[in-house]
Design a protein around this motif. Structure first.
Motif: not given
Length: 276
Positions: A255-272
Motif C-alpha cells: 500500500f505504501g508503494g502505491y502511495t509513493a508512486v502516486a505522490l511521485a507522479v503528482g510531484t513530477i506533474l506539479l513541476y511540469r
C-alpha cells in the motif's frame, strides 16, 4: 569643441550584472516552517475537512453500535469491533487528501501559493506532512468513536493484548490513505474527478477484481493490502487463505508503494504543468 568622456564598465562590473539570483537548499528549508503554517491554516479553515472529521466520528460510532446490536450470530467484543469502521475512515482520509491539493488548483489559489514559494518540493513536503497529520487525526477519531459505539451497544471489552498493535496499523492505513489521496489529487487536479476515481476504484473495481482474480494476484491490489493491515477477517477485500496471506509489514509495503508512486507522479506533474 567639447569632448565627451564615456565610462567603460570594468570587467568585474559587467560580470556582476550578469549574476542571477540563486536560491539554496538551506533557503528552501528555512521557508518550510512558514509553508507548514500556511498549510495548517488552510486545512483547519476548510469547512469540508471539518465535515469529514465529524462524519468520520459519526460513522465510526454508528458502525460499531450497529454491529454490537444487530450481529447476534457470533460473539463480538469491543477489541474486535473498534477497528471495523477504519475501512471507511481510510476512504474519508483519501478524500481529504484529494481536497488538500485539488481545492487550490480548482479555485485558482495554487498559482498564488507557487508565486509566494517557488520551491515546489517545499509545498509538496508541507502538504504531505499535513495529509499525514490529518489522516492520523481521522483514524484516531474513528476508532475512539467506534470504541464508544461498541460500548453503548453493550459489548464486552474482550482481549486487549492486540489492541495497541491494531490501532497503530490502523493509523498507518489512514495516514497513507490521505497521502494517496493527495497524490491522486495532484495528478487529476479536479476534486470531483479525483474523488470519483478513488471511490469507484476502492469500493467497486477492487471488489469485482477479487471475484475474478486469484488471491495470489488480488492480494497486491492497493486497498486489499490496505484493508488487510486492519487484521479483519471477512469476505471480499479481506478474503485470503493462510497460504497466500501477506504479513502486515508486507501489506504496508504494498500500500505504501502505491502511495509513493502516486505522490511521485503528482510531484513530477506539479513541476511540469503550468501553475493555473
Amino acid at each position: 569643441m567639447t569632448s565627451t568622456t564615456v565610462a567603460i564598465p570594468s570587467t568585474a562590473t559587467r560580470a556582476s550584472t550578469k549574476q542571477l539570483a540563486t536560491r539554496s537548499t538551506a533557503d528552501d528549508l528555512k521557508a518550510l516552517p512558514g509553508v507548514l503554517k500556511s498549510e495548517w491554516i488552510k486545512i483547519s479553515s476548510l469547512r469540508a475537512n471539518k465535515a469529514i472529521l465529524g462524519l468520520t466520528a459519526v460513522v465510526g460510532g454508528f458502525v460499531a453500535w450497529a454491529v454490537a446490536t444487530l450481529v447476534t450470530d457470533e460473539v463480538q467484543t469491543i477489541s474486535e469491533v473498534f477497528i471495523f469502521s477504519t475501512v471507511l475512515t481510510a476512504v474519508f482520509a483519501s478524500v481529504a487528501g484529494v481536497l488538500l491539493f485539488s481545492s487550490e488548483a480548482q479555485h485558482g489559489t495554487l498559482a498564488t501559493a507557487l508565486t509566494a514559494q517557488s520551491a515546489r518540493w517545499v509545498i509538496v513536503a508541507a502538504k504531505t506532512t499535513m495529509a499525514i497529520a490529518f489522516g492520523l487525526v481521522l483514524g484516531a477519531a474513528g476508532m475512539v468513536a467506534s470504541f464508544g459505539g461498541a460500548l453503548l451497544g453493550g459489548l464486552e471489552l474482550g482481549s486487549t493484548s492486540m489492541m495497541v498493535t491494531t490501532t497503530l496499523w490502523g493509523l498507518l492505513f489512514t495516514a497513507l490513505s490521505a497521502v494517496l489521496g493527495l497524490g491522486i489529487g495532484m495528478i487529476v487536479r479536479h476534486s470531483s474527478g479525483a474523488i470519483s476515481t478513488l471511490l469507484v476504484w476502492g469500493l467497486v473495481v477492487e471488489n469485482l477484481l477479487t471475484l475474478f482474480l486469484s488471491e495470489r494476484i488480488s492480494r497486491f491490489l492497493p486497498f486489499v493490502a490496505g484493508n488487510n493491515l486492519l487484521g479483519i477477517e471477512g469476505e471480499g477485500a479481506f478474503a485470503e487463505s493462510a497460504a497466500t496471506a501477506l504479513t502486515r509489514a508486507q501489506d504496508a509495503l504494498v500500500f505504501g508503494g502505491y502511495t509513493a508512486v502516486a505522490l511521485a507522479v503528482g510531484t513530477i506533474l506539479l513541476y511540469r504543468r503550468d501553475t493555473n
